[in-house]
Write a protein that holds these residues in place. Structure first.
Motif, PDB file in Angstrom:
ATOM      1  N   LYS A  51       0.789  -1.084  -0.046  1.00 40.27           N
ATOM      2  CA  LYS A  51      -0.047   0.110  -0.092  1.00 40.27           C
ATOM      3  C   LYS A  51       0.902   1.123   0.138  1.00 40.27           C
ATOM      4  O   LYS A  51       1.635   1.468   0.778  1.00 40.27           O
ATOM      5  CB  LYS A  51      -0.963  -0.274   1.139  1.00 40.27           C
ATOM      6  CG  LYS A  51      -1.774  -1.021   1.335  1.00 40.27           C
ATOM      7  CD  LYS A  51      -2.805  -1.146   2.390  1.00 40.27           C
ATOM      8  CE  LYS A  51      -3.957  -2.202   2.289  1.00 40.27           C
ATOM      9  NZ  LYS A  51      -4.905  -1.990   3.489  1.00 40.27           N
ATOM     10  N   SER A  79       0.679   5.653  -0.140  1.00 35.54           N
ATOM     11  CA  SER A  79      -0.051   6.755   0.080  1.00 35.54           C
ATOM     12  C   SER A  79       0.865   7.890  -0.884  1.00 35.54           C
ATOM     13  O   SER A  79       2.019   8.025  -0.895  1.00 35.54           O
ATOM     14  CB  SER A  79      -0.197   7.019   1.294  1.00 35.54           C
ATOM     15  OG  SER A  79      -0.740   6.246   2.066  1.00 35.54           O
ATOM     16  N   GLU A 106       0.712   1.425  -9.755  1.00 33.02           N
ATOM     17  CA  GLU A 106      -0.327   0.478  -9.872  1.00 33.02           C
ATOM     18  C   GLU A 106       0.233  -0.640 -10.772  1.00 33.02           C
ATOM     19  O   GLU A 106      -0.135  -1.859 -10.713  1.00 33.02           O
ATOM     20  CB  GLU A 106      -1.560   0.909 -10.363  1.00 33.02           C
ATOM     21  CG  GLU A 106      -2.277   1.954  -9.465  1.00 33.02           C
ATOM     22  CD  GLU A 106      -3.608   2.377  -9.701  1.00 33.02           C
ATOM     23  OE1 GLU A 106      -4.442   2.658  -8.941  1.00 33.02           O
ATOM     24  OE2 GLU A 106      -3.761   2.397 -11.078  1.00 33.02           O
ATOM     25  N   GLY A 124       1.788  -3.191  -9.014  1.00 34.83           N
ATOM     26  CA  GLY A 124       1.091  -3.968  -7.828  1.00 34.83           C
ATOM     27  C   GLY A 124       0.930  -3.147  -6.635  1.00 34.83           C
ATOM     28  O   GLY A 124       0.670  -3.659  -5.603  1.00 34.83           O
ATOM     29  N   CYS A 125       0.988  -2.038  -6.683  1.00 36.30           N
ATOM     30  CA  CYS A 125       1.018  -0.958  -5.552  1.00 36.30           C
ATOM     31  C   CYS A 125      -0.693  -0.712  -5.402  1.00 36.30           C
ATOM     32  O   CYS A 125      -1.053  -0.400  -6.329  1.00 36.30           O
ATOM     33  CB  CYS A 125       1.818   0.167  -5.617  1.00 36.30           C
ATOM     34  SG  CYS A 125       3.588  -0.146  -5.401  1.00 36.30           S
ATOM     35  N   GLU A 126      -1.035  -0.504  -4.111  1.00 33.15           N
ATOM     36  CA  GLU A 126      -2.357  -0.176  -4.065  1.00 33.15           C
ATOM     37  C   GLU A 126      -2.395   1.397  -3.568  1.00 33.15           C
ATOM     38  O   GLU A 126      -1.710   1.506  -2.525  1.00 33.15           O
ATOM     39  CB  GLU A 126      -2.985  -1.129  -2.954  1.00 33.15           C
ATOM     40  CG  GLU A 126      -4.541  -0.596  -2.779  1.00 33.15           C
ATOM     41  CD  GLU A 126      -5.126  -1.335  -1.361  1.00 33.15           C
ATOM     42  OE1 GLU A 126      -6.329  -0.684  -0.883  1.00 33.15           O
ATOM     43  OE2 GLU A 126      -4.590  -2.600  -1.237  1.00 33.15           O
ATOM     44  N   ASP A 144      -3.463   5.059  -2.597  1.00 32.51           N
ATOM     45  CA  ASP A 144      -4.469   6.104  -1.872  1.00 32.51           C
ATOM     46  C   ASP A 144      -4.004   7.266  -2.107  1.00 32.51           C
ATOM     47  O   ASP A 144      -2.573   7.771  -2.087  1.00 32.51           O
ATOM     48  CB  ASP A 144      -4.986   5.470  -0.551  1.00 32.51           C
ATOM     49  CG  ASP A 144      -3.833   5.913   0.362  1.00 32.51           C
ATOM     50  OD1 ASP A 144      -3.704   6.991   0.856  1.00 32.51           O
ATOM     51  OD2 ASP A 144      -3.175   4.894   0.706  1.00 32.51           O
TER      52      ASP A 144
END
Length: 239
Positions: free
Chosen positions: A2, A4, A28, A31-33, A35
């Motif tokens: 994850k 930020s 993304e 593979g990164c989520e 926010d």
């Protein structure tokens, strides 16, 4: 994983559709989520560099709280990432906040630094057929210590013919408020930088700090030179 996104003022206000979008898409892709904490603000660097440290502390506390739950904080700016790291020194006499600042520092990365050092990615699969050179911004190289990651990634961009910039370690003359307060000196510095860029026969100038690119790009435009300015996130997201 994850992440930020700390987008920074210039990317948010001036270049969101290109730099911001490219940064998110690159992260993304690997593979990164991602926010985007909406309460983020300026990192406080303009105030800090102008000597307003008490006011900067209030900004720093806010930013520390904004990203306190983040696993990683990634920014398309070496300069602003450096300022997040500077919070540790800002709170030298406030141990509780110094520890919180240390936590933020340990999980904050500039984009290319994160790709190479954390994700272990050296080739993002980008393609851009141009002759290009790269401006090494002062904060990113001298203070954050990110020197090789951008070049490693650029040299793996298919079709990109890279030429090292002469006297690459020299400042472009921006320096935030320096370019306003010391205009004649700043003007001479950016003129010299543009001259070196011209000597490479580059079609594109690439950089990782939008303040520098805005300053150099403005001078290039005023001189009528046919050189395009691109943030490295835009280049790495080219297909």
């Amino acid at each position: 994983m994850k992440v930020s996104l700390f987008l920074t003022c210039l990317a948010d206000v001036v270049y969101p559709a290109s730099v911001g979008k490219s940064t998110v898409e690159i992260l993304e892709r690997f593979g990164c989520e991602v926010d985007f904490p909406k309460k983020q603000t300026c990192c406080g660097q303009p105030a800090f560099n102008s000597g307003y440290h008490r006011e900067t502390k209030e900004v720093a506390k806010h930013m520390i709280n904004v990203f306190k739950d983040a696993e990683y904080v990634v920014s398309p700016s070496g300069s602003c990432t450096t300022m997040l790291h500077e919070y540790v020194h800002l709170f030298e006499d406030e141990l509780e906040w110094k520890q919180k600042a240390e936590d933020l520092k340990n999980k904050s990365y500039e984009l290319t630094q994160f790709l190479v050092d954390v994700l272990n990615v050296k080739d993002v699969g980008a393609k851009l057929e141009v002759k290009a050179t790269y401006h090494t911004s002062c904060h990113m190289t001298r203070l954050l210590g990110v020197k090789t990651a951008p070049i490693t990634l650029l040299k793996n961009v298919e079709g990109l013919k890279y030429t090292e910039l002469p006297n690459k370690e020299q400042c472009c003359g921006f320096g935030g408020t320096f370019s306003v307060k010391m205009l004649p000196i700043s003007e001479q510095m950016v003129d010299e930088k543009v001259q070196h860029i011209t000597e490479t026969d580059a079609e594109v100038l690439i950089g990782a700090d939008l303040g520098c690119l805005m300053n150099i790009g403005g001078r290039i435009n005023r001189q009528g030179k046919p050189i395009k300015v691109m943030h490295i996130a835009e280049v790495l997201n080219s297909r």
